[in-house]
Scaffold this motif. Sequence first.
Motif, PDB file in Angstrom:
ATOM      1  N   LEU A  93       0.834  -1.196   0.000  1.00  0.00           N
ATOM      2  CA  LEU A  93       0.000   0.000   0.000  1.00  0.00           C
ATOM      3  C   LEU A  93       0.874   1.254   0.000  1.00  0.00           C
ATOM      4  O   LEU A  93       0.610   2.198  -0.749  1.00  0.00           O
ATOM      5  N   ALA A  94       1.934   1.252   0.788  1.00  0.00           N
ATOM      6  CA  ALA A  94       2.835   2.414   0.840  1.00  0.00           C
ATOM      7  C   ALA A  94       3.521   2.619  -0.505  1.00  0.00           C
ATOM      8  O   ALA A  94       3.659   3.740  -0.978  1.00  0.00           O
ATOM      9  N   ALA A  95       3.945   1.537  -1.159  1.00  0.00           N
ATOM     10  CA  ALA A  95       4.585   1.635  -2.470  1.00  0.00           C
ATOM     11  C   ALA A  95       3.609   2.181  -3.500  1.00  0.00           C
ATOM     12  O   ALA A  95       3.975   2.996  -4.347  1.00  0.00           O
ATOM     13  N   GLN A  96       2.336   1.744  -3.417  1.00  0.00           N
ATOM     14  CA  GLN A  96       1.325   2.218  -4.359  1.00  0.00           C
ATOM     15  C   GLN A  96       1.070   3.712  -4.156  1.00  0.00           C
ATOM     16  O   GLN A  96       0.995   4.470  -5.107  1.00  0.00           O
ATOM     17  N   VAL A  97       0.956   4.150  -2.928  1.00  0.00           N
ATOM     18  CA  VAL A  97       0.731   5.568  -2.623  1.00  0.00           C
ATOM     19  C   VAL A  97       1.928   6.389  -3.104  1.00  0.00           C
ATOM     20  O   VAL A  97       1.767   7.433  -3.721  1.00  0.00           O
ATOM     21  N   GLN A  98       3.143   5.889  -2.843  1.00  0.00           N
ATOM     22  CA  GLN A  98       4.339   6.606  -3.266  1.00  0.00           C
ATOM     23  C   GLN A  98       4.410   6.659  -4.789  1.00  0.00           C
ATOM     24  O   GLN A  98       4.750   7.685  -5.362  1.00  0.00           O
ATOM     25  N   ALA A  99       4.061   5.578  -5.490  1.00  0.00           N
ATOM     26  CA  ALA A  99       4.092   5.550  -6.947  1.00  0.00           C
ATOM     27  C   ALA A  99       3.082   6.526  -7.528  1.00  0.00           C
ATOM     28  O   ALA A  99       3.313   7.143  -8.551  1.00  0.00           O
ATOM     29  N   GLU A 100       1.937   6.689  -6.863  1.00  0.00           N
ATOM     30  CA  GLU A 100       0.935   7.627  -7.345  1.00  0.00           C
ATOM     31  C   GLU A 100       1.414   9.060  -7.215  1.00  0.00           C
ATOM     32  O   GLU A 100       1.032   9.929  -7.976  1.00  0.00           O
ATOM     33  N   ASP A 101       2.262   9.355  -6.248  1.00  0.00           N
ATOM     34  CA  ASP A 101       2.795  10.698  -6.047  1.00  0.00           C
ATOM     35  C   ASP A 101       3.975  10.997  -6.957  1.00  0.00           C
ATOM     36  O   ASP A 101       4.360  12.141  -7.117  1.00  0.00           O
ATOM     37  N   PHE A 102       4.572  10.000  -7.537  1.00  0.00           N
ATOM     38  CA  PHE A 102       5.744  10.155  -8.386  1.00  0.00           C
ATOM     39  C   PHE A 102       5.296  10.630  -9.767  1.00  0.00           C
ATOM     40  O   PHE A 102       4.555   9.950 -10.462  1.00  0.00           O
ATOM     41  N   ARG A 103       5.714  11.829 -10.165  1.00  0.00           N
ATOM     42  CA  ARG A 103       5.291  12.397 -11.447  1.00  0.00           C
ATOM     43  C   ARG A 103       6.441  12.361 -12.435  1.00  0.00           C
ATOM     44  O   ARG A 103       7.537  12.827 -12.152  1.00  0.00           O
ATOM     45  N   LYS A 157       5.657  20.238  -9.943  1.00  0.00           N
ATOM     46  CA  LYS A 157       6.053  19.178  -9.016  1.00  0.00           C
ATOM     47  C   LYS A 157       6.337  17.832  -9.700  1.00  0.00           C
ATOM     48  O   LYS A 157       5.888  16.792  -9.259  1.00  0.00           O
ATOM     49  N   TYR A 158       7.091  17.876 -10.802  1.00  0.00           N
ATOM     50  CA  TYR A 158       7.528  16.644 -11.449  1.00  0.00           C
ATOM     51  C   TYR A 158       8.745  16.102 -10.720  1.00  0.00           C
ATOM     52  O   TYR A 158       9.587  16.868 -10.257  1.00  0.00           O
ATOM     53  N   ASP A 159       8.828  14.782 -10.624  1.00  0.00           N
ATOM     54  CA  ASP A 159       9.980  14.143  -9.995  1.00  0.00           C
ATOM     55  C   ASP A 159      11.059  13.792 -11.016  1.00  0.00           C
ATOM     56  O   ASP A 159      12.234  13.713 -10.680  1.00  0.00           O
ATOM     57  N   LEU A 160      10.637  13.588 -12.254  1.00  0.00           N
ATOM     58  CA  LEU A 160      11.563  13.146 -13.293  1.00  0.00           C
ATOM     59  C   LEU A 160      11.065  13.643 -14.638  1.00  0.00           C
ATOM     60  O   LEU A 160       9.888  13.511 -14.958  1.00  0.00           O
ATOM     61  N   ILE A 161      11.983  14.224 -15.441  1.00  0.00           N
ATOM     62  CA  ILE A 161      11.677  14.622 -16.812  1.00  0.00           C
ATOM     63  C   ILE A 161      12.677  13.906 -17.715  1.00  0.00           C
ATOM     64  O   ILE A 161      13.886  14.015 -17.531  1.00  0.00           O
ATOM     65  N   LEU A 162      12.152  13.188 -18.688  1.00  0.00           N
ATOM     66  CA  LEU A 162      12.985  12.458 -19.643  1.00  0.00           C
ATOM     67  C   LEU A 162      13.026  13.215 -20.970  1.00  0.00           C
ATOM     68  O   LEU A 162      12.036  13.833 -21.364  1.00  0.00           O
ATOM     69  N   GLN A 163      14.157  13.127 -21.664  1.00  0.00           N
ATOM     70  CA  GLN A 163      14.254  13.743 -22.986  1.00  0.00           C
ATOM     71  C   GLN A 163      14.298  12.707 -24.100  1.00  0.00           C
ATOM     72  O   GLN A 163      14.095  13.052 -25.246  1.00  0.00           O
ATOM     73  N   GLU A 164      14.583  11.481 -23.764  1.00  0.00           N
ATOM     74  CA  GLU A 164      14.585  10.421 -24.764  1.00  0.00           C
ATOM     75  C   GLU A 164      13.972   9.180 -24.152  1.00  0.00           C
ATOM     76  O   GLU A 164      14.239   8.858 -23.002  1.00  0.00           O
TER      77      GLU A 164
END
Length: 169
Positions: A18-28, A140-147
């Motif tokens: 449940l904690a992993a799911q909540v954390q994954a939902e917050d990860f943008r 509030k993005y956690d990660l931006i990819l360029q490729e």
Amino acid sequence: MKYLFRHGVAFLLGALALAAQVQAEDFRVGFVNTDRIFREANSAKAAQSKLEQEFARREKELNDLGTSLKTASDKFEREAATLSELQRGQRQKQLVDQDREFQRKRREFQEDLNARKNEELQQVLDRANRVVRQVAEQEKYDLILQEAVYINPKHDITDKVIKALNSAR
């Protein structure tokens, strides 16, 4: 005791899931298509226009030199049968020298153009990266990819970046 241990482990695993799911939902995660930025951003278009103006005169001179070389070569082919051996040799040497000069100038032109293009595109990329960071921080993005091999279009923030780049000018 075994019963409590099994249920305790099951409870712990459930809580972790449940904690992993909540954390994954917050990860943008976001994605930026740099090729589109280079094609569509006003700063990239301005850089392209600047390069075209900067190199237009040299490109025209190069094209004129190529046309002149082609004309001279065609004339030589038409007249070769009527020229003496000495004249034919002299004209061939002239054509070879002209072609060598043309190739040298064309190579220099391409090298200079590529160097300037890389400079201009690097400036566009630097500006775009600053805007990407701003968008990432504001939204509030956690990660931006360029490729990426594949990206779900809902994560593509390229339009936002282009809009911000265009309005910043």
